[in-house]
Design an enzyme around this catalytic site. Structure first.
Site, PDB file in Angstrom:
ATOM      1  N   ASP A  57       1.341  -4.366  -8.434  1.00  0.00           N
ATOM      2  CA  ASP A  57       0.876  -4.570  -9.806  1.00  0.00           C
ATOM      3  C   ASP A  57       1.332  -5.962 -10.223  1.00  0.00           C
ATOM      4  OD1 ASP A  57      -0.129  -2.034  -9.876  1.00  0.00           O
ATOM      5  OD2 ASP A  57       1.501  -1.164 -11.045  1.00  0.00           O
TER       6      ASP A  57
ATOM      7  N   ASP B 262      -7.681   6.740 -13.026  1.00  0.00           N
ATOM      8  CA  ASP B 262      -6.366   7.121 -13.568  1.00  0.00           C
ATOM      9  C   ASP B 262      -6.563   8.454 -14.280  1.00  0.00           C
ATOM     10  OD1 ASP B 262      -5.280   4.753 -12.657  1.00  0.00           O
ATOM     11  OD2 ASP B 262      -5.514   3.705 -14.569  1.00  0.00           O
TER      12      ASP B 262
END
Lengths: 258, 198
Positions: free
Chosen positions: A11, A134
């Site tokens: 990330d 997600d």
């Protein structure tokens, strides 16, 4: 025999000049983990089967930094590279492909505009299109899962299993499935969610969110039926090395590349 | 002198990775869509993803590429290997026809595209391209079509009903997998190729 894949996920916060890898817990409580291409090379040398970069900055200035990250990474990393975060159009995708990425991952933009999946698949081929989902368990106790956008902040009311089906139909080549509930918890992947998505699609599924030890990863492959496992915090903070994880999985009889 | 490698650009996907891999191995690799540069190179690499429809990007250089394939060390990767053959179920465009055979959709009870790491069944152990490679090693594949059988096969892959993973005739080589994405073993294959340049 097709090997199960171990994929480190980086990330990236690209608001600083070189960018930096960060890791949160349940999409919050961010910690700093290193320089993107340095970590990518380290994981490559350690046996990563692919590398995923996710831009969590979500600003247009970050795009040039990401191009730089991909170009630098490609000089030393010779496994497939997936790039996600902020890709909203064929033009955005072309930029990262030109920099050397092999696949793009789309999430929010695809939920807002599902046709984007068809367009990307048509331009670059299904093999280059990953849809990131997600998902969070619904609070109503009915056992469903809901898709969230904007880095796990906004509920959409869309059922994750149905959405996965639609993605595959529209030409996605792979699904990167993250459980928001499990993200950064180290208590194991959401196996039920993973298995459900695998069973309704005919494309590879990458399990993500919650890995804390090798047993969790093995379960993602056996009980969750996933094709690949995404790892972040477990690697970044040196709990275990990829090589150790892979040796361990091989001992458990799972097909893994050395 | 570093060997000069022409990496052929016919608008068929990512050329950066293969070029950077060749540079890392010490070759003077250059992306080109110029027939003269292809003719002047010591060896030619033809990468590419997609279908035979990409042959349209080959206008003006097709003859030079075909000639290079027959006269100097040549490595076709993925679509670049497939183009050595005659035709494809997927497109009306024709390949170079330098090897006999056609492309068919992968068959068997498996996910398609065939995407990920798989190992090889080595047919010709003595082939210099496969020096240092064993059946335990994994390579990265991404494709839906393949040549199912070839007289020139030097390695196969047992996915679904099986297909040709690598071919060779003299110094003309093709690999269905991506050596530039296959870690250190992939780099070994590229090094083996470079070692064949005089």
């Amino acid at each position: 025999m097709l090997a199960k894949r171990i994929i480190p996920c980086l990330d990236c916060d690209l608001s600083v000049p070189e960018g930096r890898v960060v890791k949160g817990k349940q999409f919050k409580e961010i910690k700093y983990a290193g320089v993107p291409w340095e970590l990518a090379e380290k994981y490559y040398l350690d046996g990563a089967d692919e590398i995923v970069f996710l831009d969590i900055t979500a600003s247009s200035d970050a795009r040039e930094t990401m191009v730089n990250v991909i170009e630098k990474t490609c000089e030393k990393v010779f496994v497939p590279i997936t790039v996600g975060g902020g890709i909203r159009s064929v033009a955005d995708a072309r930029k990262v492909f030109n920099a050397g990425a092999d696949k793009v991952a789309v999430n929010t933009a695809a939920l807002l505009n599902p046709k984007l999946i068809d367009e990307l698949a048509e331009h670059f081929g299904s093999q280059a299109v990953v849809v990131a989902i997600d998902a969070k368990k619904e609070a109503n106790g009915k056992g469903g899962y809901e898709c969230y956008t904007h880095g796990g902040r906004k509920p959409t009311g869309i059922d994750a299993i149905e959405w996965a089906k639609e993605c595959a139909k529209r030409g996605a080549g792979e699904i990167l499935l993250t459980s928001i509930d499990r993200d950064g918890t180290n208590i194991g992947y959401e196996l039920e969610l993973t298995r459900k998505v695998v069973e309704v699609t005919n494309i590879p599924v990458i399990a993500s969110g919650g890995a804390g030890n090798t047993e969790h990863i093995a379960e993602a492959f056996t009980k969750g039926k996933a094709d690949a496992a995404l790892l972040a915090g477990m690697l970044h903070f040196n709990k275990l090395k990829i090589k150790e994880i892979k040796d361990d999985l091989r001992k458990k009889g799972i097909a893994i590349r050395e | 002198m570093k060997p000069k490698i022409a990496v052929v650009d016919y608008e068929a996907g990512n050329l950066k990775s293969i070029t950077k891999a060749l540079l890392k191995l010490g070759a003077d690799a250059k992306i080109t869509k110029n027939a003269r540069e292809i003719e002047a190179a010591d060896a030619v690499v033809l990468p590419g993803v997609g279908s035979y429809a990409r042959m349209r990007g080959m206008k003006g250089i097709e003859a030079a590429v075909k000639k290079a394939a027959q006269e100097k060390p040549f490595l076709g990767i993925c679509l670049g290997m497939q183009l050595l053959f005659e035709e494809s179920e997927e497109s009306k465009e024709k390949g170079f026809g330098l090897m006999k055979g056609k492309l068919e959709k992968l068959k068997g009870k498996v996910k398609i595209p065939h995407m990920g790491w798989n190992n090889l069944k080595i047919v010709d152990r003595k082939n210099p391209l496969l020096k240092g490679i064993s059946e335990e090693d994994y390579f990265y594949f991404v494709h839906s079509y393949a040549v199912l059988k070839s007289r020139e096969e030097i390695a196969r892959c047992e996915y679904g009903n099986g297909f040709v993973a690598a071919v060779a005739r003299g110094k003309m080589f093709g690999v269905q997998f991506h050596p530039e994405k296959s870690g250190e073993k992939g780099l070994r294959i590229l090094q083996n190729f470079l070692d064949m340049i005089e």
